[in-house]
Motif scaffolding. Structure first.
Motif, mmCIF file in Angstrom:
data_model
loop_
_atom_site.group_PDB
_atom_site.id
_atom_site.type_symbol
_atom_site.label_atom_id
_atom_site.label_comp_id
_atom_site.label_asym_id
_atom_site.label_seq_id
_atom_site.Cartn_x
_atom_site.Cartn_y
_atom_site.Cartn_z
ATOM 1 N N VAL A 1 2.346 -5.185 17.565
ATOM 2 C CA VAL A 1 2.911 -3.907 17.983
ATOM 3 C C VAL A 1 1.971 -2.771 17.586
ATOM 4 N N ARG A 2 1.508 -2.011 18.592
ATOM 5 C CA ARG A 2 0.708 -0.816 18.306
ATOM 6 C C ARG A 2 1.619 0.185 17.630
ATOM 7 N N HIS A 3 1.083 0.851 16.610
ATOM 8 C CA HIS A 3 1.893 1.802 15.853
ATOM 9 C C HIS A 3 1.021 2.941 15.369
ATOM 10 N N GLY A 4 1.651 4.091 15.217
ATOM 11 C CA GLY A 4 0.961 5.275 14.714
ATOM 12 C C GLY A 4 1.982 6.241 14.148
ATOM 13 N N ILE A 5 1.512 7.133 13.279
ATOM 14 C CA ILE A 5 2.393 8.107 12.638
ATOM 15 C C ILE A 5 1.779 9.496 12.777
ATOM 16 N N ARG A 6 2.625 10.456 13.148
ATOM 17 C CA ARG A 6 2.210 11.849 13.217
ATOM 18 C C ARG A 6 3.090 12.651 12.270
ATOM 19 N N ALA B 1 0.863 -1.178 0.000
ATOM 20 C CA ALA B 1 0.000 0.000 0.000
ATOM 21 C C ALA B 1 0.897 1.224 0.000
ATOM 22 N N ILE B 2 0.452 2.264 -0.680
ATOM 23 C CA ILE B 2 1.170 3.531 -0.692
ATOM 24 C C ILE B 2 0.241 4.571 -0.077
ATOM 25 N N MET B 3 0.723 5.223 0.978
ATOM 26 C CA MET B 3 -0.083 6.215 1.679
ATOM 27 C C MET B 3 0.600 7.569 1.559
ATOM 28 N N CYS B 4 -0.160 8.596 1.265
ATOM 29 C CA CYS B 4 0.391 9.932 1.073
ATOM 30 C C CYS B 4 -0.203 10.875 2.114
ATOM 31 N N ASN B 5 0.686 11.573 2.843
ATOM 32 C CA ASN B 5 0.279 12.533 3.866
ATOM 33 C C ASN B 5 -0.761 11.941 4.814
ATOM 34 N N HIS B 6 -0.517 10.716 5.206
ATOM 35 C CA HIS B 6 -1.461 9.977 6.038
ATOM 36 C C HIS B 6 -0.961 9.953 7.474
ATOM 37 N N GLN B 7 -1.751 10.450 8.370
ATOM 38 C CA GLN B 7 -1.469 10.320 9.787
ATOM 39 C C GLN B 7 -2.366 9.212 10.310
#
Length: 133
Positions: free
Chosen positions: A115-120, A57-63
């Motif tokens: 593993v819980r993960h997130g992006i800011r 998958a390619i995600m752009c400007n995704h938080q």
């Protein structure tokens, strides 16, 4: 698409050789099954799939808020690679107590289910290429 696919595959080969070879075996068996079922188009497409990963998958400007990926196998390693021009992005792995600067070119691998993960992303443009099993 083949170069990033091969790079992610090579990274998995180094990090988890058993998982790498299990995926190779799965692709071979899937190819035989597709051929035996007469699914010619899918068989042909699989021959050109350069990654040992089954999806991308390619995600752009995704938080994304902190989460797990419940449909992933617990023993599978996802690989995420950052591309783009941005000032600050932080990847959080809260149940491991890790926050890391998610800079251009960084490759992170973990079990998306465990593993819980997130992006800011604070500013700029960010593209994340995600490979998963």
């Amino acid at each position: 698409m083949q170069r990033p696919a091969l790079l992610a595959s090579a990274a998995l080969w180094v990090m988890h050789p058993q998982l790498y070879w299990a995926s190779i075996k799965t692709h071979i068996e899937l190819g035989h099954w597709l051929r035996d079922q007469g699914l010619v188009d899918m068989h042909r497409f699989l021959k050109h799939w350069a990654s040992i990963y089954t999806g991308t998958a390619i995600m752009c400007n995704h938080q994304s808020p902190d989460h797990r990926d419940p449909k992933c196998l617990p023993e599978a390693f996802n690989i995420l690679t950052c591309i783009g021009s941005y000032q600050q992005a932080i990847m959080k792995l809260p149940n491991l107590g890790i926050e890391l600067a998610y800079n251009l070119g960084v490759m992170v691998s973990y079990s998306g289910r465990l593993v819980r993960h997130g992006i800011r992303v604070d500013e700029g443009n960010q593209i994340v290429w995600s490979w998963f099993l």
